[in-house]
Design a protein around this motif. Structure first.
Motif, short mmCIF file in Angstrom:
data_model
loop_
_atom_site.label_atom_id
_atom_site.label_comp_id
_atom_site.label_asym_id
_atom_site.label_seq_id
_atom_site.Cartn_x
_atom_site.Cartn_y
_atom_site.Cartn_z
N ASN A 98 27.95 -36.42 15.47
CA ASN A 98 29.34 -36.84 15.45
C ASN A 98 30.05 -36.12 14.31
OD1 ASN A 98 31.81 -38.11 15.39
ND2 ASN A 98 30.94 -40.07 15.94
N ILE A 99 30.80 -35.13 14.66
CA ILE A 99 31.47 -34.29 13.67
C ILE A 99 32.57 -35.06 12.94
CG2 ILE A 99 33.43 -33.00 14.60
CD1 ILE A 99 30.33 -31.42 13.29
N LEU A 100 33.23 -36.00 13.62
CA LEU A 100 34.29 -36.79 12.99
C LEU A 100 33.72 -37.64 11.85
CD1 LEU A 100 37.19 -37.86 12.88
CD2 LEU A 100 36.50 -39.59 14.55
N ALA A 101 32.59 -38.29 12.10
CA ALA A 101 31.96 -39.11 11.06
C ALA A 101 31.51 -38.24 9.89
CB ALA A 101 30.79 -39.88 11.63
N PHE A 102 31.02 -37.06 10.18
CA PHE A 102 30.59 -36.15 9.12
C PHE A 102 31.76 -35.74 8.24
CE2 PHE A 102 30.10 -31.72 7.77
CZ PHE A 102 29.06 -31.88 6.87
N TYR A 103 32.88 -35.32 8.84
CA TYR A 103 34.03 -34.91 8.05
C TYR A 103 34.66 -36.08 7.31
CZ TYR A 103 33.86 -30.23 9.97
OH TYR A 103 33.46 -28.96 10.30
N LEU A 104 34.67 -37.26 7.92
CA LEU A 104 35.19 -38.43 7.23
C LEU A 104 34.32 -38.76 6.01
CD1 LEU A 104 37.35 -40.66 7.26
CD2 LEU A 104 35.70 -42.06 8.48
N GLY A 105 33.02 -38.68 6.18
CA GLY A 105 32.12 -38.89 5.04
C GLY A 105 32.34 -37.88 3.94
N THR A 106 32.61 -36.65 4.32
CA THR A 106 32.89 -35.60 3.34
C THR A 106 34.16 -35.92 2.56
OG1 THR A 106 31.81 -33.92 4.69
CG2 THR A 106 33.38 -33.15 3.06
N ILE A 107 35.20 -36.32 3.27
CA ILE A 107 36.47 -36.63 2.61
C ILE A 107 36.34 -37.84 1.69
CG2 ILE A 107 38.83 -37.44 3.04
CD1 ILE A 107 38.78 -35.65 5.56
N VAL A 108 35.68 -38.89 2.17
CA VAL A 108 35.52 -40.11 1.36
C VAL A 108 34.70 -39.82 0.11
CG1 VAL A 108 34.50 -42.41 1.32
CG2 VAL A 108 35.88 -41.70 3.27
N VAL A 120 44.75 -29.94 -10.77
CA VAL A 120 43.35 -30.11 -11.17
C VAL A 120 42.64 -31.06 -10.22
CG1 VAL A 120 41.84 -30.98 -13.00
CG2 VAL A 120 43.78 -29.53 -13.58
N SER A 121 43.31 -32.13 -9.79
CA SER A 121 42.71 -33.05 -8.81
C SER A 121 42.41 -32.34 -7.50
CB SER A 121 43.65 -34.23 -8.53
OG SER A 121 43.85 -34.99 -9.67
N GLY A 122 43.33 -31.51 -7.04
CA GLY A 122 43.11 -30.76 -5.81
C GLY A 122 41.95 -29.80 -5.91
N VAL A 123 41.84 -29.12 -7.06
CA VAL A 123 40.74 -28.18 -7.26
C VAL A 123 39.40 -28.92 -7.30
CG1 VAL A 123 39.71 -26.58 -8.93
CG2 VAL A 123 42.14 -26.42 -8.38
N VAL A 124 39.36 -30.04 -7.99
CA VAL A 124 38.12 -30.82 -8.06
C VAL A 124 37.76 -31.36 -6.67
CG1 VAL A 124 37.09 -32.93 -9.00
CG2 VAL A 124 38.39 -31.41 -10.49
N PHE A 125 38.75 -31.86 -5.94
CA PHE A 125 38.49 -32.37 -4.58
C PHE A 125 37.95 -31.27 -3.68
CE2 PHE A 125 39.81 -33.09 -0.21
CZ PHE A 125 39.27 -34.35 0.02
N MET A 126 38.60 -30.11 -3.70
CA MET A 126 38.15 -29.01 -2.84
C MET A 126 36.76 -28.53 -3.25
SD MET A 126 40.27 -28.73 -0.50
CE MET A 126 39.64 -27.25 0.26
#
Length: 141
Positions: free
Chosen positions: A81-91, A118-124
């Motif tokens: 399930n690619i959606l669950a994988f990407y959601l887990g990555t974002i969370v 800085v937040s965006g860089v750390v998140f990415m």
């Protein structure tokens, strides 16, 4: 026998609902650390995140728990399930970004756009490293 069936029916929900509450709390905590949310905005964001996680949990995780509880084996190559994988990555990236930003505030004073950049860089950084790591695992490397 009817009681056993009811327990087997309800048990996955007792696992999914608390995990959705915990993930929602972590995710909104991360958003609060990055953006200032209060009052009605906070409640709306919290509610939307909780509903999205519940839909994914009830639609994906509960059927999988029922299947494995009945002795079924999950073939992860077929059921991905690619959606669950990407959601887990974002969370997970949002949670660790919030942790790093709270820690970073002890050393550097960031305000306004500097904080957002800085937040965006750390998140990415966290999100891309998570994606690269799991791609290597999936390829067997």
């Amino acid at each position: 026998m009817a009681g056993r069936g009811f327990i087997d029916f309800v048990r996955p929900y007792f696992l999914v609902i608390p995990s959705c509450v915990i993930y929602t709390a972590f995710f909104t905590w991360g958003l609060i650390e990055i953006f200032s949310l209060d009052g009605a905005h906070y409640r709306v964001i919290y509610g939307v995140i909780f509903v999205v996680l519940m839909v994914i949990g009830v639609g994906y995780y509960v059927p999988m728990l029922r299947y494995t509880a009945r002795g079924g084996k999950i073939d992860h190559k077929k059921r991905s399930n690619i959606l669950a994988f990407y959601l887990g990555t974002i969370v997970s990236a949002a949670f660790f970004t919030a942790v790093v930003m709270v820690w970073l505030e002890d050393f550097v004073v960031l305000e306004g756009w500097g904080f957002r950049i800085v937040s965006g860089v750390v998140f990415m950084t966290f999100a891309v490293s998570h994606l690269v790591y799991f791609r290597r695992i999936r390829q067997g490397g």
